[in-house]
Write a protein that holds these residues in place. Structure first.
Motif, PDB file in Angstrom:
ATOM      1  N   MET A  68       0.676  -1.065  -0.128  1.00  0.00           N
ATOM      2  CA  MET A  68       0.084   0.082  -0.105  1.00  0.00           C
ATOM      3  C   MET A  68       0.880   1.353   0.075  1.00  0.00           C
ATOM      4  SD  MET A  68      -2.627   1.481   2.859  1.00  0.00           S
ATOM      5  CE  MET A  68      -1.375   2.103   3.759  1.00  0.00           C
ATOM      6  N   LEU A  69       2.092   1.273   0.706  1.00  0.00           N
ATOM      7  CA  LEU A  69       2.614   2.377   0.866  1.00  0.00           C
ATOM      8  C   LEU A  69       3.454   2.574  -0.256  1.00  0.00           C
ATOM      9  CD1 LEU A  69       4.151   2.070   4.764  1.00  0.00           C
ATOM     10  CD2 LEU A  69       2.385   3.751   3.941  1.00  0.00           C
ATOM     11  N   VAL A  70       4.070   1.668  -1.008  1.00  0.00           N
ATOM     12  CA  VAL A  70       4.730   1.857  -2.088  1.00  0.00           C
ATOM     13  C   VAL A  70       4.127   2.173  -3.212  1.00  0.00           C
ATOM     14  CG1 VAL A  70       6.081   0.475  -3.831  1.00  0.00           C
ATOM     15  CG2 VAL A  70       6.488   0.094  -1.407  1.00  0.00           C
ATOM     16  N   HIS A  71       2.954   1.762  -3.604  1.00  0.00           N
ATOM     17  CA  HIS A  71       2.039   2.093  -4.663  1.00  0.00           C
ATOM     18  C   HIS A  71       1.451   3.560  -4.327  1.00  0.00           C
ATOM     19  CE1 HIS A  71       2.537  -1.605  -7.140  1.00  0.00           C
ATOM     20  NE2 HIS A  71       2.370  -2.201  -6.078  1.00  0.00           N
ATOM     21  N   GLY A  72       0.951   3.734  -3.207  1.00  0.00           N
ATOM     22  CA  GLY A  72       0.692   5.112  -2.610  1.00  0.00           C
ATOM     23  C   GLY A  72       1.628   6.234  -3.125  1.00  0.00           C
ATOM     24  N   LEU A  73       2.844   5.753  -2.621  1.00  0.00           N
ATOM     25  CA  LEU A  73       4.043   6.875  -2.844  1.00  0.00           C
ATOM     26  C   LEU A  73       4.249   6.859  -4.526  1.00  0.00           C
ATOM     27  CD1 LEU A  73       6.060   8.423  -1.519  1.00  0.00           C
ATOM     28  CD2 LEU A  73       7.619   6.464  -1.651  1.00  0.00           C
ATOM     29  N   ASP A  75       2.009   6.671  -6.723  1.00  0.00           N
ATOM     30  CA  ASP A  75       0.748   7.585  -7.288  1.00  0.00           C
ATOM     31  C   ASP A  75       0.904   8.958  -6.823  1.00  0.00           C
ATOM     32  OD1 ASP A  75      -0.407   5.308  -8.540  1.00  0.00           O
ATOM     33  OD2 ASP A  75      -1.732   5.027  -6.842  1.00  0.00           O
ATOM     34  N   TRP A  76       1.526   9.376  -5.669  1.00  0.00           N
ATOM     35  CA  TRP A  76       1.558  10.653  -5.246  1.00  0.00           C
ATOM     36  C   TRP A  76       2.843  11.338  -5.959  1.00  0.00           C
ATOM     37  CZ3 TRP A  76       0.810   8.501   0.261  1.00  0.00           C
ATOM     38  CH2 TRP A  76      -0.603   8.305   0.404  1.00  0.00           C
ATOM     39  N   THR A  77       3.981  10.483  -6.142  1.00  0.00           N
ATOM     40  CA  THR A  77       5.045  11.418  -6.518  1.00  0.00           C
ATOM     41  C   THR A  77       5.282  10.930  -8.105  1.00  0.00           C
ATOM     42  OG1 THR A  77       6.634   9.595  -6.039  1.00  0.00           O
ATOM     43  CG2 THR A  77       6.069  11.456  -4.384  1.00  0.00           C
ATOM     44  N   VAL A  78       6.408  11.584  -8.698  1.00  0.00           N
ATOM     45  CA  VAL A  78       6.803  11.120  -9.887  1.00  0.00           C
ATOM     46  C   VAL A  78       8.012  10.062  -9.883  1.00  0.00           C
ATOM     47  CG1 VAL A  78       6.208  13.307 -10.977  1.00  0.00           C
ATOM     48  CG2 VAL A  78       8.453  12.873 -10.094  1.00  0.00           C
ATOM     49  N   LEU A  79       8.072   9.561  -8.944  1.00  0.00           N
ATOM     50  CA  LEU A  79       9.189   8.447  -8.745  1.00  0.00           C
ATOM     51  C   LEU A  79       8.718   7.271  -9.509  1.00  0.00           C
ATOM     52  CD1 LEU A  79      10.064   8.892  -4.983  1.00  0.00           C
ATOM     53  CD2 LEU A  79      11.548   9.888  -6.809  1.00  0.00           C
ATOM     54  N   PRO A  80       9.707   6.437  -9.902  1.00  0.00           N
ATOM     55  CA  PRO A  80       9.550   5.117 -10.496  1.00  0.00           C
ATOM     56  C   PRO A  80       9.147   4.263  -9.380  1.00  0.00           C
ATOM     57  CG  PRO A  80      11.975   5.665 -10.679  1.00  0.00           C
ATOM     58  CD  PRO A  80      11.358   6.897 -10.130  1.00  0.00           C
ATOM     59  N   CYS A  84      10.450   3.892  -5.219  1.00  0.00           N
ATOM     60  CA  CYS A  84       9.343   3.771  -4.103  1.00  0.00           C
ATOM     61  C   CYS A  84       9.457   2.726  -2.947  1.00  0.00           C
ATOM     62  CB  CYS A  84       7.893   3.909  -4.416  1.00  0.00           C
ATOM     63  SG  CYS A  84       7.468   5.575  -5.279  1.00  0.00           S
ATOM     64  N   TYR A  85       9.842   1.620  -3.737  1.00  0.00           N
ATOM     65  CA  TYR A  85      10.035   0.199  -3.108  1.00  0.00           C
ATOM     66  C   TYR A  85      11.430   0.551  -2.198  1.00  0.00           C
ATOM     67  CZ  TYR A  85       7.081  -3.118  -4.864  1.00  0.00           C
ATOM     68  OH  TYR A  85       5.556  -3.744  -5.105  1.00  0.00           O
ATOM     69  N   GLY A  86      12.343   0.938  -2.624  1.00  0.00           N
ATOM     70  CA  GLY A  86      13.776   1.382  -1.802  1.00  0.00           C
ATOM     71  C   GLY A  86      13.419   2.348  -0.760  1.00  0.00           C
ATOM     72  N   LEU A  87      12.665   3.237  -0.932  1.00  0.00           N
ATOM     73  CA  LEU A  87      12.222   4.243   0.353  1.00  0.00           C
ATOM     74  C   LEU A  87      11.594   3.741   1.426  1.00  0.00           C
ATOM     75  CD1 LEU A  87      11.162   7.551  -1.758  1.00  0.00           C
ATOM     76  CD2 LEU A  87      13.453   7.267  -0.380  1.00  0.00           C
ATOM     77  N   VAL A  88      10.639   2.877   0.923  1.00  0.00           N
ATOM     78  CA  VAL A  88       9.897   2.144   2.188  1.00  0.00           C
ATOM     79  C   VAL A  88      10.791   0.983   2.612  1.00  0.00           C
ATOM     80  CG1 VAL A  88       7.815   0.716   2.505  1.00  0.00           C
ATOM     81  CG2 VAL A  88       7.525   2.795   0.992  1.00  0.00           C
ATOM     82  N   GLY A  89      11.500   0.417   1.979  1.00  0.00           N
ATOM     83  CA  GLY A  89      12.232  -0.573   2.510  1.00  0.00           C
ATOM     84  C   GLY A  89      13.254  -0.110   3.424  1.00  0.00           C
ATOM     85  N   GLY A  90      14.011   1.099   3.143  1.00  0.00           N
ATOM     86  CA  GLY A  90      14.944   1.895   3.837  1.00  0.00           C
ATOM     87  C   GLY A  90      14.272   2.462   5.200  1.00  0.00           C
ATOM     88  N   LEU A  91      13.042   2.733   5.157  1.00  0.00           N
ATOM     89  CA  LEU A  91      12.288   3.181   6.483  1.00  0.00           C
ATOM     90  C   LEU A  91      12.013   2.129   7.243  1.00  0.00           C
ATOM     91  CD1 LEU A  91      10.984   5.461   7.710  1.00  0.00           C
ATOM     92  CD2 LEU A  91       8.649   4.945   6.491  1.00  0.00           C
ATOM     93  N   LEU A  92      11.568   0.884   6.603  1.00  0.00           N
ATOM     94  CA  LEU A  92      11.138  -0.283   7.595  1.00  0.00           C
ATOM     95  C   LEU A  92      12.646  -0.635   8.432  1.00  0.00           C
ATOM     96  CD1 LEU A  92       8.564  -1.924   5.547  1.00  0.00           C
ATOM     97  CD2 LEU A  92       8.266  -0.778   7.602  1.00  0.00           C
TER      98      LEU A  92
END
Length: 137
Positions: A68-73, A75-80, A84-92
């Motif tokens: 949910m977070l990856v796909h929401g991110l 949709d909200w940004t222009v990031l590939p 998005c998977y990298g950002l969420v994975g780093g946060l976790l």
């Protein structure tokens, strides 16, 4: 007629009393050791269970929210999507590291040695030595 007990019987009674007191003291020390050991094991068990429950909840929560977070991110940004998977994975990963460090601090305060039991045993041995020296003089 007054009967007096021979000195040998009084000495045997005294020695018997001392042996009884030492036996009682040792029983009390063993019981204190058991109680203190149970307390330490209980504290360690609680720390370990909190660690594993916290880690399990964090993993389950991350699995439910990850997509949910990856796909929401995305949709909200222009990031590939891969970014998005990298950002969420780093946060976790950061959250997981914080939990592990906190668990290590709890384990670091865990005492295996029953300090109170050792202290009272040293006191009792010192007391016995002092009183044995007094009896000899």
């Amino acid at each position: 007629m007054e009967q007096t007990t021979p000195p040998r019987l009084r000495l045997m009674d005294l020695i018997g009393g001392i042996l009884f007191d030492v036996k009682s003291l040792l029983r009390q020390e063993v019981q204190l050791f058991r109680d203190e050991l149970k307390l330490q094991i209980s504290t360690g068990g609680r720390a370990v269970s909190k660690f594993f429950v916290g880690a399990a909840l964090a993993i389950v929560g991350a699995l439910f929210l990850l997509l949910m977070l990856v796909h929401g991110l995305h949709d909200w940004t222009v990031l590939p999507l891969w970014a998005c998977y990298g950002l969420v994975g780093g946060l976790l990963s950061g959250i997981g590291i914080v939990l592990v460090v906190r668990a290590q601090s709890v384990v670091g305060s865990f005492q295996v040695t029953p300090r109170r039991t050792l202290y009272t045993m040293k006191e009792n041995i010192q007391w016995i030595k002092e009183h044995m020296m007094l009896k000899r003089t």
